[in-house]
Design an enzyme around this catalytic site. Structure first.
Site, PDB file in Angstrom:
ATOM      1  N   SER A 150       4.746  33.542  -2.670  1.00 39.81           N
ATOM      2  CA  SER A 150       5.874  33.819  -1.793  1.00 39.81           C
ATOM      3  C   SER A 150       5.700  33.004  -0.518  1.00 39.81           C
ATOM      4  O   SER A 150       4.659  33.091   0.129  1.00 39.81           O
ATOM      5  CB  SER A 150       5.907  35.321  -1.490  1.00 39.81           C
ATOM      6  OG  SER A 150       6.949  35.635  -0.606  1.00 39.81           O
ATOM      7  N   LYS A 176       8.498  31.174  -4.631  1.00 39.64           N
ATOM      8  CA  LYS A 176       9.558  32.049  -4.104  1.00 39.64           C
ATOM      9  C   LYS A 176       9.731  31.751  -2.628  1.00 39.64           C
ATOM     10  O   LYS A 176       8.771  31.787  -1.871  1.00 39.64           O
ATOM     11  CB  LYS A 176       9.155  33.506  -4.327  1.00 39.64           C
ATOM     12  CG  LYS A 176       9.842  34.541  -3.453  1.00 39.64           C
ATOM     13  CD  LYS A 176       9.564  35.941  -3.949  1.00 39.64           C
ATOM     14  CE  LYS A 176       9.382  36.940  -2.830  1.00 39.64           C
ATOM     15  NZ  LYS A 176       9.085  38.285  -3.338  1.00 39.64           N
ATOM     16  N   LEU A 177      10.969  31.423  -2.250  1.00 38.22           N
ATOM     17  CA  LEU A 177      11.265  31.137  -0.851  1.00 38.22           C
ATOM     18  C   LEU A 177      11.912  32.340  -0.200  1.00 38.22           C
ATOM     19  O   LEU A 177      12.860  32.925  -0.744  1.00 38.22           O
ATOM     20  CB  LEU A 177      12.223  29.948  -0.737  1.00 38.22           C
ATOM     21  CG  LEU A 177      11.763  28.607  -1.307  1.00 38.22           C
ATOM     22  CD1 LEU A 177      12.830  27.548  -1.043  1.00 38.22           C
ATOM     23  CD2 LEU A 177      10.412  28.199  -0.710  1.00 38.22           C
ATOM     24  N   LYS A 178      11.432  32.696   0.971  1.00 41.93           N
ATOM     25  CA  LYS A 178      12.091  33.719   1.764  1.00 41.93           C
ATOM     26  C   LYS A 178      13.314  33.063   2.410  1.00 41.93           C
ATOM     27  O   LYS A 178      13.214  31.951   2.958  1.00 41.93           O
ATOM     28  CB  LYS A 178      11.143  34.231   2.851  1.00 41.93           C
ATOM     29  CG  LYS A 178       9.972  35.033   2.292  1.00 41.93           C
ATOM     30  CD  LYS A 178      10.461  36.339   1.660  1.00 41.93           C
ATOM     31  CE  LYS A 178       9.293  37.252   1.337  1.00 41.93           C
ATOM     32  NZ  LYS A 178       9.761  38.543   0.761  1.00 41.93           N
ATOM     33  N   ASP A 204      14.155  35.197  -1.992  1.00 36.85           N
ATOM     34  CA  ASP A 204      14.111  36.611  -1.616  1.00 36.85           C
ATOM     35  C   ASP A 204      14.710  36.757  -0.227  1.00 36.85           C
ATOM     36  O   ASP A 204      14.205  36.188   0.737  1.00 36.85           O
ATOM     37  CB  ASP A 204      12.656  37.103  -1.627  1.00 36.85           C
ATOM     38  CG  ASP A 204      12.536  38.608  -1.375  1.00 36.85           C
ATOM     39  OD1 ASP A 204      13.579  39.266  -1.180  1.00 36.85           O
ATOM     40  OD2 ASP A 204      11.391  39.112  -1.381  1.00 36.85           O
ATOM     41  N   ASN A 206      15.311  39.864   1.308  1.00 41.47           N
ATOM     42  CA  ASN A 206      14.901  41.104   1.990  1.00 41.47           C
ATOM     43  C   ASN A 206      16.060  41.742   2.759  1.00 41.47           C
ATOM     44  O   ASN A 206      15.934  42.052   3.949  1.00 41.47           O
ATOM     45  CB  ASN A 206      13.694  40.869   2.912  1.00 41.47           C
ATOM     46  CG  ASN A 206      12.406  40.586   2.151  1.00 41.47           C
ATOM     47  OD1 ASN A 206      11.879  39.469   2.199  1.00 41.47           O
ATOM     48  ND2 ASN A 206      11.923  41.551   1.398  1.00 41.47           N
ATOM     49  N   GLU A 229      16.579  37.680  -5.053  1.00 39.48           N
ATOM     50  CA  GLU A 229      16.003  39.014  -4.871  1.00 39.48           C
ATOM     51  C   GLU A 229      16.595  39.711  -3.648  1.00 39.48           C
ATOM     52  O   GLU A 229      16.640  39.120  -2.562  1.00 39.48           O
ATOM     53  CB  GLU A 229      14.484  38.823  -4.716  1.00 39.48           C
ATOM     54  CG  GLU A 229      13.658  40.085  -4.587  1.00 39.48           C
ATOM     55  CD  GLU A 229      12.151  39.764  -4.467  1.00 39.48           C
ATOM     56  OE1 GLU A 229      11.743  38.611  -4.736  1.00 39.48           O
ATOM     57  OE2 GLU A 229      11.401  40.669  -4.103  1.00 39.48           O
ATOM     58  N   ASP A 254      14.519  44.645  -5.507  1.00 41.94           N
ATOM     59  CA  ASP A 254      13.163  45.000  -5.064  1.00 41.94           C
ATOM     60  C   ASP A 254      13.270  46.317  -4.286  1.00 41.94           C
ATOM     61  O   ASP A 254      13.101  47.406  -4.872  1.00 41.94           O
ATOM     62  CB  ASP A 254      12.597  43.848  -4.204  1.00 41.94           C
ATOM     63  CG  ASP A 254      11.259  44.151  -3.549  1.00 41.94           C
ATOM     64  OD1 ASP A 254      10.722  45.267  -3.754  1.00 41.94           O
ATOM     65  OD2 ASP A 254      10.725  43.298  -2.804  1.00 41.94           O
ATOM     66  N   LYS A 278       6.877  47.094  -7.807  1.00 38.52           N
ATOM     67  CA  LYS A 278       5.776  47.278  -6.859  1.00 38.52           C
ATOM     68  C   LYS A 278       5.364  48.738  -6.954  1.00 38.52           C
ATOM     69  O   LYS A 278       6.172  49.638  -6.673  1.00 38.52           O
ATOM     70  CB  LYS A 278       6.240  47.003  -5.434  1.00 38.52           C
ATOM     71  CG  LYS A 278       6.495  45.547  -5.082  1.00 38.52           C
ATOM     72  CD  LYS A 278       7.039  45.452  -3.673  1.00 38.52           C
ATOM     73  CE  LYS A 278       7.322  44.028  -3.264  1.00 38.52           C
ATOM     74  NZ  LYS A 278       8.218  43.979  -2.076  1.00 38.52           N
ATOM     75  N   GLY A 306       4.397  41.857  -4.558  1.00 40.26           N
ATOM     76  CA  GLY A 306       3.180  41.902  -3.758  1.00 40.26           C
ATOM     77  C   GLY A 306       3.493  42.350  -2.350  1.00 40.26           C
ATOM     78  O   GLY A 306       4.618  42.186  -1.876  1.00 40.26           O
TER      79      GLY A 306
HETATM   80  C1  NPQ Z   1       8.762  41.255  -0.790  1.00 42.93           C
HETATM   81  N1  NPQ Z   1       6.409  40.597  -0.283  1.00 42.93           N
HETATM   82  O1  NPQ Z   1       8.728  40.832  -1.931  1.00 42.93           O
HETATM   83  C2  NPQ Z   1       7.510  41.414   0.090  1.00 42.93           C
HETATM   84  C3  NPQ Z   1       7.848  41.498   1.466  1.00 42.93           C
HETATM   85  C4  NPQ Z   1       6.773  41.577   2.489  1.00 42.93           C
HETATM   86  C5  NPQ Z   1       4.936  38.809  -0.925  1.00 42.93           C
HETATM   87  O2  NPQ Z   1       7.137  38.468  -0.300  1.00 42.93           O
HETATM   88  C6  NPQ Z   1       3.053  42.720   5.654  1.00 42.93           C
HETATM   89  C7  NPQ Z   1       3.057  43.686   4.671  1.00 42.93           C
HETATM   90  C8  NPQ Z   1       3.966  41.701   5.591  1.00 42.93           C
HETATM   91  C9  NPQ Z   1       3.969  43.650   3.638  1.00 42.93           C
HETATM   92  C10 NPQ Z   1       5.831  40.630   4.470  1.00 42.93           C
HETATM   93  C11 NPQ Z   1       6.264  39.270  -0.471  1.00 42.93           C
HETATM   94  C12 NPQ Z   1       4.905  41.654   4.549  1.00 42.93           C
HETATM   95  C13 NPQ Z   1       4.901  42.641   3.576  1.00 42.93           C
HETATM   96  C14 NPQ Z   1       6.748  40.605   3.434  1.00 42.93           C
HETATM   97  C15 NPQ Z   1       5.841  42.588   2.538  1.00 42.93           C
HETATM   98  O3  NPQ Z   1       9.833  41.623  -0.373  1.00 42.93           O
HETATM   99 MG    MG Z   2      11.051  41.252  -2.145  1.00 42.75          MG
END
Ligand code: NPQ
Ligand code: MG
Length: 385
Positions: A150, A176-178, A204, A206, A229, A254, A278, A306
């Site tokens: 990620s 995976k790009l945020k 993703d 969020n 996502e 997610d 998750k 993750g």
């Molecule tokens: C997700 N994880 O899929 C999360 C979001 C995320 C790996 O992208 C600290 C603790 C910082 C949990 C940043 C990934 C975080 C976190 C992003 C979870 O949406």
């Molecule tokens: Mg996510």
């Protein structure tokens, strides 16, 4: 390929008596800041749960962040609900198996991340005592899992491309790009150009978009993404149905997926055609396996998400990702993606994969001297009243 024994195989379900619960907070510096649509993290403040039982100890990692900016749960909230409610209930429960923990804790509404950490610690103690690994207990069907990575929102396109190129060099099998409004089409186009047309690429959001953005998100269809996502707020399943109808890119939920019933409902309504699983978000690994089973039955691919876990949580995630329905690479990255030094032996990428730990319980050894050295708060001990 070997098929390992299924859940609740003989011996692995011997109950334990929880005698005490310890809460540890550890501050883990990140190797690079991680920026998402909800903020920028420079350290991982992690809550660890250790159960002390008549059959030995077990560890669970809570996935909540320090602040309630991603989920309503956060580290001190989880620590408080464990100290005030979950641990006392467990200490009064007598002999318990991990499979009983959810019903012991069911009187508390929500708090899934806290419950997951407690259940995982009991499972770790139980399986260490019986010599069974998480992989065997979960029903793992492969000895290693394909890994993705990620990638956070970067200060500019050049630094994004440099970071992605580094991960490709390391062997990651999926990027995976945020994304967020203002950081989507351009970075995705640039990374697709860098990777070539065949590489697995997904995004993703969020929850950063609204239904007013549907026409804009449709432009992502040009880049052959594996999935998008969680574009919209977690409560709005209907908005995801509308997007899924409007675009070709598969929609993957997610944050919205809090349990098996929600997962089945979202699938039946065509809000999601792929699910990010998750364990922390859904209340534990046993519920995560039920979601996996429901998706497998419906031919819905799943992948393991993750939460910047240390080796403790990472070990359990890698075991989960070895179940048959996990057909897409997960966010189960190597330890060095996040941390210079891990709280367990490091998870090292080999040919884009991580090995499923084979030892009893989580199969990793917690470096208790590091937990002590890096603690951000005094350890708390909860015993029977
Ligand atoms: C997700 N994880 O899929 C999360 C979001 C995320 C790996 O992208 C600290 C603790 C910082 C949990 C940043 C990934 C975080 C976190 C992003 C979870 O949406
Ligand atoms: Mg996510």
């Amino acid at each position: 390929m070997t098929t390992l024994a299924p859940v609740h195989s003989s011996g692995s379900a011997l109950p334990v008596v929880v005698e005490a619960v310890e809460l540890h907070r550890v501050a883990m510096p990140l190797v690079r800041p991680f920026e998402t649509s909800f903020g920028r993290q420079t350290a991982r403040e992690v809550l660890l749960v250790r159960v002390i039982t008549d059959a030995g100890d077990g560890w669970g990692e809570c996935v909540a962040m320090a602040d309630p900016v991603y989920s309503s749960e956060y580290v001190e909230g989880c620590a408080d609900v464990i100290r005030s409610y979950l641990a006392p209930a467990l200490l009064e429960a007598g002999t318990v198996r991990a499979a009983d923990v959810a019903s012991v804790l069911d009187f508390v509404i929500g708090h899934r991340m806290a419950k997951a950490a407690v259940e995982t610690a009991v499972l770790d103690a139980q399986l260490r005592a019986s010599g069974t690994s998480f992989g065997e207990y979960f029903g793992a069907v492969r000895p290693e899992v394909d890994c993705g990575v990620s990638v956070g929102i970067a200060p500019d396109l050049d630094s994004l491309l440099a970071e992605v190129a580094g991960y490709v060099e390391e062997g990651y099998r999926r990027i995976k790009l945020k994304i967020k409004p203002g950081w989507d089409l351009l970075p995705v186009a640039a990374v697709r150009a860098l990777l070539g047309p065949e590489a697995l690429l997904q995004v993703d959001a969020n929850t950063a978009y609204t239904i007013a953005d549907i026409d804009h998100l449709r432009e992502l269809d040009a880049f052959g993404l594996l999935l998008i996502e969680q574009p919209f707020v977690e409560e709005d399943i209907a908005a995801h149905v509308r997007l899924a109808r409007a675009i070709d890119t598969p929609v993957c939920l997610d944050e919205s997926i809090t349990g098996t019933r929600v997962a089945i409902d979202a699938i039946e309504r065509d809000a999601t055609s792929i699910i990010n699983i998750k364990a922390g978000r859904v209340g534990g690994y046993l519920e995560a396996i039920r979601i996996h089973d429901a998706c497998l039955e419906r031919d819905v691919p799943v992948w393991c998400g993750g939460m910047l876990e240390t080796g403790i949580g990472r070990a359990a995630n890698v075991a989960l990702a070895a179940l048959p329905g996990f057909t897409l690479p997960g966010d189960t990255s190597a330890s060095n993606r996040y941390f210079a030094e891990d709280l367990t032996e490091s998870f090292v990428l080999v040919d884009g994969r991580l090995a499923v730990p084979a030892g009893p319980g989580s199969g990793v050894t917690v470096r208790t001297e590091l937990v002590e050295e890096w603690k951000s708060r005094p350890t708390q001990l909860i015993t029977r009243a």
